[in-house]
Design an enzyme around this catalytic site. Structure first.
Site, short mmCIF file in Angstrom:
data_model
loop_
_atom_site.label_atom_id
_atom_site.label_comp_id
_atom_site.label_asym_id
_atom_site.label_seq_id
_atom_site.Cartn_x
_atom_site.Cartn_y
_atom_site.Cartn_z
N HIS A 88 47.81 35.05 54.49
CA HIS A 88 46.64 34.94 53.61
C HIS A 88 45.63 33.95 54.20
CE1 HIS A 88 48.09 37.45 50.46
NE2 HIS A 88 49.04 36.64 50.03
N ARG A 107 38.74 43.53 48.36
CA ARG A 107 38.77 44.09 47.01
C ARG A 107 37.66 43.43 46.22
NH1 ARG A 107 43.95 43.46 42.81
NH2 ARG A 107 43.34 45.14 41.35
N ALA A 113 40.07 38.17 40.60
CA ALA A 113 40.17 37.07 39.64
C ALA A 113 41.14 37.40 38.52
CB ALA A 113 38.79 36.75 39.06
#
Length: 304
Positions: A88, A107, A113
């Site tokens: 990540h 995305r 969120a």
């Protein structure tokens, strides 16, 4: 390289890791489709719908401090098939190698969120911390104090805005709007220098079979036609959810409900939460953080 460090990850764990030509590094911001892309790579490389090992063993997250670094390196060193590794971490925090293929998955951040909010609720924090201590003991590393986290506000909308407005430097936070778009930008900036594949979550959702075929062609992998239906089926959200014990990161150890790791898997969830004023506020914020080109690519609906 910049160091990205948080409670459960540390990009310095890449130090000393030897890449091989042909390695695939799946590098996505959290909740953008990383595990999905790992599964697709596993299916294309191994060409069997049933995994021989848990996905996070076949494709470990090097930065993740809940597994001993020595164990992760040993697993990857022993692999004889084409390796596909998860991270990540943005590109400026991991090795840059022209013989490697990087897959960056994006995305709509508004969906990210909401997904990260559910992800936090489903995390077994005590299990994470115990695994972190065990890994540090094996590696002989000293754990520093945990960074104090701001309290999560009540209400999904308030938590959404906490994520959007958080201005913590990307090197010190696992997920925020700023961290998400800065991560994506590092890979777009390097597209002319490295072999970078840009995937979008919505494209995987809308045409999984087509995206898998394009990836196979990009990797130079031949798949016999009769294998495709079963491989594509194994890469669906439903199939991955049904085998959550072997497909989610860390197996069942880190999650209150492993199957819930694969939540709804849909796009546009934010429409039920945000009104027109919210959308205008979001658009103003994201335009301070990202280029117009990136904004247009990651948002499949034009923002105001």
């Amino acid at each position: 390289m910049r160091r990205y460090q948080g409670t459960v990850y540390d990009s310095n764990r890449w130090d000393g890791f030897e890449l091989r030509p042909g390695d695939i590094i799946i590098a996505a911001p959290p909740k953008c489709g990383t595990t999905w892309t790992q599964m697709i790579c596993a299916l294309l490389i191994l060409q069997e719908p049933e995994l021989t090992l848990p996905l996070d063993t076949l494709s470990p997250w090097i930065d993740m401090v809940t597994r001993a670094r020595a164990e992760v390196f040993a697993d990857l060193q022993a692999q004889s098939h084409r390796r596909f590794i998860k991270t990540h971490t943005p590109l400026d925090g991991i090795p840059s190698d022209p013989t490697v293929t990087y897959i960056c998955v994006g995305r709509d951040p508004r969906d990210v969120a909401l997904s990260i909010d559910h992800h936090i609720d489903n995390s077994d924090i005590d299990a994470f911390l115990k695994a972190r201590e065990r890994a540090a003991g094996i590696d002989g590393t000293e754990l520093g104090p945990l960074r104090r986290q701001p309290p999560r506000p009540d209400g999904e909308r308030n938590r959404f805005w906490q994520w959007v407005d958080d201005d913590t430097p990307s090197t010190q936070i696992g997920s925020s709007l700023r961290r998400t778009v800065e991560h994506l930008q590092t890979f777009r900036d390097a597209a002319d220098e490295l072999d970078v594949v840009h995937l979008h979550y919505d494209d995987l959702k809308d045409d999984l079979a087509g995206q898998m075929r394009q990836l196979a062609a990009r990797f130079g992998i031949h798949v016999n036609e009769h294998r495709w239906p079963r491989l594509v089926q194994a890469a669906t959200f439903g199939a991955m959810r049904s085998r959550a014990e072997t497909t989610v990161p860390g197996g069942s150890r880190h999650w209150i409900d492993p199957a819930a790791f694969f939540n709804r898997g849909t796009s546009g969830q934010w429409r039920d939460l945000l009104d027109n004023a919210d959308l205008a506020r979001y658009a103003a914020r994201v335009r301070t953080l990202a280029s117009d080109e990136l904004i247009d690519w990651v948002h499949r609906e034009a923002i105001t």
